[in-house]
Design a protein around this motif. Sequence first.
Motif, PDB file in Angstrom:
ATOM      1  N   GLN A 698      18.089  12.666  56.880  1.00  0.00           N
ATOM      2  CA  GLN A 698      18.967  12.658  58.049  1.00  0.00           C
ATOM      3  C   GLN A 698      20.045  13.743  57.951  1.00  0.00           C
ATOM      4  O   GLN A 698      20.465  14.293  58.960  1.00  0.00           O
ATOM      5  CB  GLN A 698      19.653  11.291  58.172  1.00  0.00           C
ATOM      6  CG  GLN A 698      18.700  10.137  58.418  1.00  0.00           C
ATOM      7  CD  GLN A 698      18.161  10.130  59.835  1.00  0.00           C
ATOM      8  OE1 GLN A 698      18.917  10.313  60.767  1.00  0.00           O
ATOM      9  NE2 GLN A 698      16.868   9.949  59.985  1.00  0.00           N
ATOM     10  N   LYS A 701      20.772  17.505  59.793  1.00  0.00           N
ATOM     11  CA  LYS A 701      21.479  17.873  61.029  1.00  0.00           C
ATOM     12  C   LYS A 701      22.916  18.302  60.757  1.00  0.00           C
ATOM     13  O   LYS A 701      23.582  18.827  61.646  1.00  0.00           O
ATOM     14  CB  LYS A 701      21.458  16.719  62.020  1.00  0.00           C
ATOM     15  CG  LYS A 701      22.198  15.469  61.558  1.00  0.00           C
ATOM     16  CD  LYS A 701      22.114  14.373  62.613  1.00  0.00           C
ATOM     17  CE  LYS A 701      22.735  13.073  62.104  1.00  0.00           C
ATOM     18  NZ  LYS A 701      22.681  12.008  63.100  1.00  0.00           N
ATOM     19  N   GLU A 722      12.340  10.635  63.699  1.00  0.00           N
ATOM     20  CA  GLU A 722      13.782  10.856  63.676  1.00  0.00           C
ATOM     21  C   GLU A 722      14.314  11.386  64.997  1.00  0.00           C
ATOM     22  O   GLU A 722      15.467  11.753  65.101  1.00  0.00           O
ATOM     23  CB  GLU A 722      14.148  11.857  62.572  1.00  0.00           C
ATOM     24  CG  GLU A 722      14.047  11.290  61.174  1.00  0.00           C
ATOM     25  CD  GLU A 722      12.790  11.748  60.480  1.00  0.00           C
ATOM     26  OE1 GLU A 722      11.920  12.292  61.184  1.00  0.00           O
ATOM     27  OE2 GLU A 722      12.660  11.550  59.264  1.00  0.00           O
ATOM     28  N   GLU A 723      13.494  11.449  66.011  1.00  0.00           N
ATOM     29  CA  GLU A 723      13.872  12.104  67.270  1.00  0.00           C
ATOM     30  C   GLU A 723      15.244  11.677  67.782  1.00  0.00           C
ATOM     31  O   GLU A 723      16.107  12.494  68.041  1.00  0.00           O
ATOM     32  CB  GLU A 723      12.806  11.811  68.329  1.00  0.00           C
ATOM     33  CG  GLU A 723      13.057  12.446  69.681  1.00  0.00           C
ATOM     34  CD  GLU A 723      12.763  13.931  69.667  1.00  0.00           C
ATOM     35  OE1 GLU A 723      13.694  14.698  69.958  1.00  0.00           O
ATOM     36  OE2 GLU A 723      11.633  14.323  69.372  1.00  0.00           O
ATOM     37  N   GLU A 725      17.579   9.789  66.204  1.00  0.00           N
ATOM     38  CA  GLU A 725      18.645   9.769  65.208  1.00  0.00           C
ATOM     39  C   GLU A 725      19.177  11.164  64.893  1.00  0.00           C
ATOM     40  O   GLU A 725      20.284  11.310  64.412  1.00  0.00           O
ATOM     41  CB  GLU A 725      18.132   9.133  63.918  1.00  0.00           C
ATOM     42  CG  GLU A 725      17.676   7.694  64.105  1.00  0.00           C
ATOM     43  CD  GLU A 725      16.895   7.221  62.890  1.00  0.00           C
ATOM     44  OE1 GLU A 725      17.541   6.894  61.886  1.00  0.00           O
ATOM     45  OE2 GLU A 725      15.660   7.188  62.957  1.00  0.00           O
ATOM     46  N   LEU A 726      18.388  12.190  65.163  1.00  0.00           N
ATOM     47  CA  LEU A 726      18.791  13.530  64.753  1.00  0.00           C
ATOM     48  C   LEU A 726      19.285  14.407  65.904  1.00  0.00           C
ATOM     49  O   LEU A 726      19.326  15.610  65.793  1.00  0.00           O
ATOM     50  CB  LEU A 726      17.627  14.235  64.033  1.00  0.00           C
ATOM     51  CG  LEU A 726      17.575  13.940  62.530  1.00  0.00           C
ATOM     52  CD1 LEU A 726      16.265  14.421  61.944  1.00  0.00           C
ATOM     53  CD2 LEU A 726      18.725  14.581  61.784  1.00  0.00           C
ATOM     54  N   GLU A 727      19.648  13.780  67.007  1.00  0.00           N
ATOM     55  CA  GLU A 727      20.204  14.581  68.100  1.00  0.00           C
ATOM     56  C   GLU A 727      21.550  15.162  67.660  1.00  0.00           C
ATOM     57  O   GLU A 727      22.302  14.561  66.921  1.00  0.00           O
ATOM     58  CB  GLU A 727      20.409  13.709  69.347  1.00  0.00           C
ATOM     59  CG  GLU A 727      19.094  13.356  70.039  1.00  0.00           C
ATOM     60  CD  GLU A 727      19.314  12.452  71.239  1.00  0.00           C
ATOM     61  OE1 GLU A 727      20.479  12.144  71.541  1.00  0.00           O
ATOM     62  OE2 GLU A 727      18.325  12.054  71.863  1.00  0.00           O
ATOM     63  N   ARG A 728      21.868  16.369  68.139  1.00  0.00           N
ATOM     64  CA  ARG A 728      23.149  16.969  67.785  1.00  0.00           C
ATOM     65  C   ARG A 728      23.601  17.907  68.886  1.00  0.00           C
ATOM     66  O   ARG A 728      22.835  18.266  69.777  1.00  0.00           O
ATOM     67  CB  ARG A 728      23.066  17.718  66.448  1.00  0.00           C
ATOM     68  CG  ARG A 728      22.145  18.911  66.463  1.00  0.00           C
ATOM     69  CD  ARG A 728      22.142  19.618  65.122  1.00  0.00           C
ATOM     70  NE  ARG A 728      23.294  20.501  64.994  1.00  0.00           N
ATOM     71  CZ  ARG A 728      23.561  21.184  63.887  1.00  0.00           C
ATOM     72  NH1 ARG A 728      22.801  21.062  62.828  1.00  0.00           N
ATOM     73  NH2 ARG A 728      24.603  21.981  63.840  1.00  0.00           N
ATOM     74  N   GLN A 750      12.308  18.098  69.821  1.00  0.00           N
ATOM     75  CA  GLN A 750      13.449  18.981  70.071  1.00  0.00           C
ATOM     76  C   GLN A 750      14.464  18.951  68.930  1.00  0.00           C
ATOM     77  O   GLN A 750      15.152  19.942  68.689  1.00  0.00           O
ATOM     78  CB  GLN A 750      14.143  18.611  71.392  1.00  0.00           C
ATOM     79  CG  GLN A 750      15.229  19.621  71.765  1.00  0.00           C
ATOM     80  CD  GLN A 750      15.604  19.563  73.228  1.00  0.00           C
ATOM     81  OE1 GLN A 750      15.088  18.733  73.976  1.00  0.00           O
ATOM     82  NE2 GLN A 750      16.492  20.440  73.653  1.00  0.00           N
ATOM     83  N   TRP A 751      14.543  17.826  68.197  1.00  0.00           N
ATOM     84  CA  TRP A 751      15.546  17.753  67.129  1.00  0.00           C
ATOM     85  C   TRP A 751      15.325  18.803  66.053  1.00  0.00           C
ATOM     86  O   TRP A 751      16.268  19.203  65.359  1.00  0.00           O
ATOM     87  CB  TRP A 751      15.588  16.358  66.507  1.00  0.00           C
ATOM     88  CG  TRP A 751      14.394  16.009  65.644  1.00  0.00           C
ATOM     89  CD1 TRP A 751      13.334  15.256  65.994  1.00  0.00           C
ATOM     90  CD2 TRP A 751      14.178  16.401  64.282  1.00  0.00           C
ATOM     91  NE1 TRP A 751      12.445  15.147  64.952  1.00  0.00           N
ATOM     92  CE2 TRP A 751      12.947  15.863  63.886  1.00  0.00           C
ATOM     93  CE3 TRP A 751      14.892  17.172  63.369  1.00  0.00           C
ATOM     94  CZ2 TRP A 751      12.405  16.055  62.606  1.00  0.00           C
ATOM     95  CZ3 TRP A 751      14.364  17.375  62.093  1.00  0.00           C
ATOM     96  CH2 TRP A 751      13.127  16.811  61.730  1.00  0.00           C
ATOM     97  N   LEU A 754      17.619  21.638  65.562  1.00  0.00           N
ATOM     98  CA  LEU A 754      18.932  21.378  64.962  1.00  0.00           C
ATOM     99  C   LEU A 754      20.060  21.964  65.818  1.00  0.00           C
ATOM    100  O   LEU A 754      20.994  22.598  65.324  1.00  0.00           O
ATOM    101  CB  LEU A 754      18.994  21.956  63.534  1.00  0.00           C
ATOM    102  CG  LEU A 754      17.924  21.435  62.562  1.00  0.00           C
ATOM    103  CD1 LEU A 754      18.030  22.115  61.221  1.00  0.00           C
ATOM    104  CD2 LEU A 754      18.032  19.923  62.393  1.00  0.00           C
TER     105      LEU A 754
END
Length: 848
Positions: A698, A701, A722-723, A725-728, A750-751, A754
């Motif tokens: 995780q 990111k 992880e799609e 959970e890894l949005e930023r 898309q994650w 990064l």
Amino acid sequence: MAESFAFEIAGKVLEKLGSAACERISLAWGVREEFEKLKLTLAAIRAVVLDAEQQQARSLELSLWLQRFKDACYDVDDLIDEFEIQALRRLVLKRGSTGRKVRHFFSGSNPWAFNFRMGYKIKKANEMLNKIAAEKAKFHLTEKHETNVIHRERETYSFVKTSSVIGRDEAKQHLVNFLMNPTDGEDIPVLPTVGIGGIGKTTLAQLVFNEESVKSHFELRIWVCVTEDFDIKQLMIKIIKSAIGMNCKDMNKEEIHKVLQDCLNGKRFFMVLDDVWNEDKKIWSELKDLLCGGAQGSRIIITTRSRKVATITGTIPPYDLEHLSYDNCLSLFLKLAFKEGEEKQHDNLVRIGEGIVQKCKGVALAVKTLGSLLCSTRVQHDWELVRDSELWKLKQEENDILPALKLSYDHLPWYLKQCFAFCSVFPKDFEFNHLFLISLWMANGFLQSPNENEEPEDVGNRYIQELLSRSFFQQVEDGIFFSTLKMHDLVHDLALSVAQNEVNSCNHYSTGNVRHLWFDLSKQDASQLPNNLGCLQSLFLLDTEGKADNESLIPEVISRSKHLRVLGLAECNLEQLPSNISYLKQLRCLSLAYNGNIKRFPNSICNLQSLRTLDFSGCGGIEELPKDIRYLISLRELTVTTKQTRLQENGISCLICLRRLIFSECENLEKLFEDIQNLTALRELYIYECHNLVSLPQGLKYLPTLESLSILNCEKLDLTMEELELEREEDGSLRKLFIGGVPKLESLPQWILLGSTKTLQCLAISNLENVLTLPTWIQHLTSLQSLEISICPKLLVLPEGMQHLTALKRLIIEGCPKLSKRCIEETGEDWPKIAHVPDFYCDETDDE
């Protein structure tokens, strides 16, 4: 023609003494005044060194004086290093709040004794420099500064592609006809191409090798760069590698022969054997017999400087490559020295250029080198310096250094001269990764920048671009992340000639204090190692055939080489690493790659606080990483192969100086460490051949400086879960992304960007067998310049909005038959989406 490099080495030491880090050290240890004295004396001597170097050929006494000055500079460099090492130890003690355990780890570190010892060393260094300074008066030297350096004052354009080679149409057609025209008989036809060094034999062979009609005519195309010793086993390994990409280094000769037979059997192949020197007919016949399994119509082209080689190898008369005509030479020179059409604005320079071209005598390499040199300056005096140089007047023997190459070398800035000369440590025709070279330069302190905030890796990249643009390096392969380089053998001769007091490479021995040594134990006996290893800064030991008793030899060599900055022990058949490696306090680069029998490293390796590069890729036997790896606080580059399923927390994640982290062939690894977000300086992360890796951490990111991410051949990796959970935020720094060999992937999530929609410049996907479509978010990659899509057989269509990628300069589609059909120029359904891309390549479509 050997250079003393005293000017360059003194410059490096002066930069060190003037750095902010050195200022802090001198204040902390109360030696500021003594350091200032060193600096002033060094600067005073260095001011006359250029004059001394020019006059030394006429005076042995002056030459010895220069040597003493250079040795004194190295001593001062070692002295500064000792202070830096002590500062690093203090830092580890400070961080290691476990107290007694850490202090025990660094036992023997007595600050009072250190201060006393170093005070004595500084005093001795000042006395030695004062003595050298006093002696300079008797030589009547004058102060001189670099006057003939041509700096890169403007951005240079890219190098001429092989498709733009001038004046070789007739020669190219002759070779193509040889390849295509049918012949009788079972013997494979061999055409030798003969010509002097630098005339363009290899370039001509590359032109023919990459000709589209030739590509489609042969089932296999094989390119082999032949070394001087013409070792049959090594040649077979190279042929297989070129033909099918398989590495057979660990096989015996019989096994390799079997693979070669299977590889060539019944196939029509075209092979280029480049730069052949072997004049032994028996050895040539042995190789030829190994190649007899190919189908009718197979062909071999050989390039060589030797008429005797041509007679031995050729089945038909050789093709003699003539000198380029004056008109063709001038066209090539102008193409390299000016942007298109720019020469019309500089009639004065063109006239001088005509005189320079005449002196190149039709040798393409000479023309190319000087055209590349002068492309960065429009100052008439710079051009006249090249045209009117005394070097052109020297009597030229057949194997002498080309005057044009020496001229170009003389115009290098001092910091590049030493970097270039160092490369003579490699054997001829050696191909090297540009990142590998930068780590070696960095370890030896060659990377200088007036800007203390500039990353040394960036300085190294700049140096490589300069040497490439001046034709000192050739690009063998230009990958997304790594470039493979080599030196033309005439350029290598030049490097050897200027570095012969500093470097021992293979069979090229020098006298005096050798600083850099390449020694192949499979070709040379250990008794041939130089007696004086105490001055060595770089040592590359190789033993691919396991001939030496390395378990006793390597500890002995280490004990005699206490000032090593670089130690290369790749492919040495080691079963364990000597514990006395911890004595190499100045070691900055350690390569242990492909020693598959090593099971664990001694924990004493973690005593190497100066270590910046550690590579144990291909060490498939490693059961566990050293438990105190976190104490390697200077580490900037780490390449890991291990049998572990999990990595310890508070291990690699504590190496906060890491810039590049590579996991390679970690067969059992299921997860990386979760606290990866601690690596706040990490710029590059590569994960290769980790077949059991299930997920990425995780913390990925939270890497604020990550610029390159590559994931290749990780069969169990699931990138979809992880799609969410890894949005930023869109504040990412990623510039290059490569995903390949991840069969679970059906669509790019898309994650994985990064948050780098605005910064991504290169995107490559390969061998994604289940990907059906590309995501629509690709159209938002506003900085994307290069897109490569290969071996995605189910990929049907390009996403909508591709025409909005106005920055896209290069698009390659290979091994995607359905998609290729839609991208046919003018008529394909997806052609309007990509018609604006200037450099577009699409392989043959599936017409079924």
